[in-house]
Design a protein around this motif. Structure first.
Motif, PDB file in Angstrom:
ATOM      1  N   LYS A  16      21.849  -1.189  67.540  1.00 34.59           N
ATOM      2  CA  LYS A  16      21.089  -2.422  67.707  1.00 34.59           C
ATOM      3  C   LYS A  16      22.001  -3.567  68.119  1.00 34.59           C
ATOM      4  CE  LYS A  16      21.119  -2.890  62.755  1.00 34.59           C
ATOM      5  NZ  LYS A  16      20.345  -2.862  61.570  1.00 34.59           N
ATOM      6  N   ARG A  17      21.392  -4.664  68.514  1.00 35.27           N
ATOM      7  CA  ARG A  17      22.132  -5.795  69.060  1.00 35.27           C
ATOM      8  C   ARG A  17      23.014  -6.477  68.024  1.00 35.27           C
ATOM      9  NH1 ARG A  17      19.097 -10.923  71.600  1.00 35.27           N
ATOM     10  NH2 ARG A  17      19.004 -11.476  69.432  1.00 35.27           N
ATOM     11  N   SER A  18      22.520  -6.641  66.797  1.00 33.43           N
ATOM     12  CA  SER A  18      23.304  -7.294  65.748  1.00 33.43           C
ATOM     13  C   SER A  18      23.013  -6.636  64.403  1.00 33.43           C
ATOM     14  CB  SER A  18      22.972  -8.787  65.687  1.00 33.43           C
ATOM     15  OG  SER A  18      21.619  -8.971  65.361  1.00 33.43           O
ATOM     16  N   ASN A  19      23.853  -6.903  63.421  1.00 36.98           N
ATOM     17  CA  ASN A  19      23.695  -6.312  62.094  1.00 36.98           C
ATOM     18  C   ASN A  19      22.551  -6.980  61.343  1.00 36.98           C
ATOM     19  OD1 ASN A  19      25.849  -4.631  62.510  1.00 36.98           O
ATOM     20  ND2 ASN A  19      27.321  -6.058  61.649  1.00 36.98           N
ATOM     21  N   GLY A  20      21.975  -6.253  60.402  1.00 33.21           N
ATOM     22  CA  GLY A  20      20.934  -6.819  59.554  1.00 33.21           C
ATOM     23  C   GLY A  20      19.585  -6.172  59.788  1.00 33.21           C
ATOM     24  N   VAL A  21      18.609  -6.629  59.001  1.00 29.05           N
ATOM     25  CA  VAL A  21      17.237  -6.143  59.094  1.00 29.05           C
ATOM     26  C   VAL A  21      16.339  -7.350  59.284  1.00 29.05           C
ATOM     27  CG1 VAL A  21      15.394  -4.941  57.869  1.00 29.05           C
ATOM     28  CG2 VAL A  21      17.738  -4.175  57.612  1.00 29.05           C
ATOM     29  N   ASN A  22      15.419  -7.261  60.231  1.00 29.48           N
ATOM     30  CA  ASN A  22      14.522  -8.370  60.521  1.00 29.48           C
ATOM     31  C   ASN A  22      13.338  -8.345  59.565  1.00 29.48           C
ATOM     32  OD1 ASN A  22      13.865 -10.633  62.041  1.00 29.48           O
ATOM     33  ND2 ASN A  22      12.430  -9.472  63.270  1.00 29.48           N
ATOM     34  N   ARG A  23      12.995  -9.512  59.006  1.00 30.46           N
ATOM     35  CA  ARG A  23      11.872  -9.614  58.072  1.00 30.46           C
ATOM     36  C   ARG A  23      10.986 -10.797  58.434  1.00 30.46           C
ATOM     37  NH1 ARG A  23      15.976  -8.348  53.906  1.00 30.46           N
ATOM     38  NH2 ARG A  23      15.550  -6.214  53.257  1.00 30.46           N
ATOM     39  N   TYR A  24       9.684 -10.616  58.275  1.00 26.31           N
ATOM     40  CA  TYR A  24       8.692 -11.674  58.427  1.00 26.31           C
ATOM     41  C   TYR A  24       7.950 -11.812  57.110  1.00 26.31           C
ATOM     42  CZ  TYR A  24       8.970 -11.664  63.559  1.00 26.31           C
ATOM     43  OH  TYR A  24       9.388 -11.778  64.853  1.00 26.31           O
ATOM     44  N   THR A  25       7.472 -13.011  56.802  1.00 23.65           N
ATOM     45  CA  THR A  25       6.592 -13.198  55.653  1.00 23.65           C
ATOM     46  C   THR A  25       5.232 -13.639  56.160  1.00 23.65           C
ATOM     47  OG1 THR A  25       7.312 -15.477  55.359  1.00 23.65           O
ATOM     48  CG2 THR A  25       8.431 -13.796  54.046  1.00 23.65           C
ATOM     49  N   THR A  26       4.194 -13.161  55.497  1.00 25.91           N
ATOM     50  CA  THR A  26       2.831 -13.508  55.853  1.00 25.91           C
ATOM     51  C   THR A  26       1.968 -13.404  54.602  1.00 25.91           C
ATOM     52  OG1 THR A  26       1.032 -13.047  57.393  1.00 25.91           O
ATOM     53  CG2 THR A  26       2.217 -11.150  56.532  1.00 25.91           C
ATOM     54  N   MET A  27       0.700 -13.750  54.735  1.00 29.33           N
ATOM     55  CA  MET A  27      -0.215 -13.663  53.600  1.00 29.33           C
ATOM     56  C   MET A  27      -1.248 -12.579  53.865  1.00 29.33           C
ATOM     57  SD  MET A  27      -0.741 -17.548  52.401  1.00 29.33           S
ATOM     58  CE  MET A  27      -1.049 -17.120  50.713  1.00 29.33           C
ATOM     59  N   LYS A  28      -1.699 -11.956  52.777  1.00 31.10           N
ATOM     60  CA  LYS A  28      -2.662 -10.868  52.876  1.00 31.10           C
ATOM     61  C   LYS A  28      -3.721 -11.057  51.805  1.00 31.10           C
ATOM     62  CE  LYS A  28      -2.116  -6.443  51.098  1.00 31.10           C
ATOM     63  NZ  LYS A  28      -1.567  -5.092  51.041  1.00 31.10           N
ATOM     64  N   ASN A  29      -4.967 -10.792  52.163  1.00 30.01           N
ATOM     65  CA  ASN A  29      -6.060 -10.834  51.198  1.00 30.01           C
ATOM     66  C   ASN A  29      -6.154  -9.459  50.546  1.00 30.01           C
ATOM     67  OD1 ASN A  29      -8.518 -10.919  49.836  1.00 30.01           O
ATOM     68  ND2 ASN A  29      -9.402 -12.323  51.333  1.00 30.01           N
ATOM     69  N   ARG A  30      -5.861  -9.392  49.259  1.00 35.38           N
ATOM     70  CA  ARG A  30      -5.801  -8.087  48.597  1.00 35.38           C
ATOM     71  C   ARG A  30      -7.174  -7.456  48.400  1.00 35.38           C
ATOM     72  NH1 ARG A  30      -3.700  -9.545  42.627  1.00 35.38           N
ATOM     73  NH2 ARG A  30      -2.607 -11.108  43.766  1.00 35.38           N
ATOM     74  N   ARG A  31      -8.234  -8.240  48.464  1.00 34.49           N
ATOM     75  CA  ARG A  31      -9.582  -7.668  48.328  1.00 34.49           C
ATOM     76  C   ARG A  31     -10.027  -6.979  49.610  1.00 34.49           C
ATOM     77  NH1 ARG A  31     -11.874 -12.919  45.549  1.00 34.49           N
ATOM     78  NH2 ARG A  31     -11.043 -12.597  43.462  1.00 34.49           N
ATOM     79  N   ASN A  32      -9.693  -7.559  50.764  1.00 32.90           N
ATOM     80  CA  ASN A  32     -10.120  -6.984  52.039  1.00 32.90           C
ATOM     81  C   ASN A  32      -9.162  -5.914  52.549  1.00 32.90           C
ATOM     82  OD1 ASN A  32     -12.212  -8.788  51.982  1.00 32.90           O
ATOM     83  ND2 ASN A  32     -11.219 -10.253  53.330  1.00 32.90           N
ATOM     84  N   THR A  33      -7.873  -6.096  52.322  1.00 30.51           N
ATOM     85  CA  THR A  33      -6.854  -5.183  52.831  1.00 30.51           C
ATOM     86  C   THR A  33      -6.084  -4.613  51.652  1.00 30.51           C
ATOM     87  OG1 THR A  33      -6.641  -6.707  54.682  1.00 30.51           O
ATOM     88  CG2 THR A  33      -5.024  -4.968  54.535  1.00 30.51           C
TER      89      THR A  33
END
Length: 65
Positions: free
Chosen positions: A25-42
């Motif tokens: 890969k181009r650089s070291n590390g792991v890419n992470r995103y944060t988001t919100m999820k509705n636990r009743r629907n998903t």
């Protein structure tokens, strides 16, 4: 008045699946995103295709604990 307690929405982290297994890969590390999820629907874990800055391409990002 509204009750305070466990809401339906929670913050989750999405992590790149190719960063862990790809040594070229181009650089070291792991890419992470944060988001919100509705636990009743998903109730299942999310898998979204997002851009990874370490791999420099669009990859599948899976929900982590």
């Amino acid at each position: 008045m509204a009750k305070k307690g466990k809401g339906a929405r929670l913050v989750i982290t999405l992590e790149c699946t190719e960063c862990r297994s790809n040594p070229d890969k181009r650089s070291n590390g792991v890419n992470r995103y944060t988001t919100m999820k509705n636990r009743r629907n998903t109730t299942a874990r999310l898998e979204l295709k997002k851009f990874c800055t370490h791999c420099n391409k669009h990859t599948i990002h899976k929900e982590t604990k």
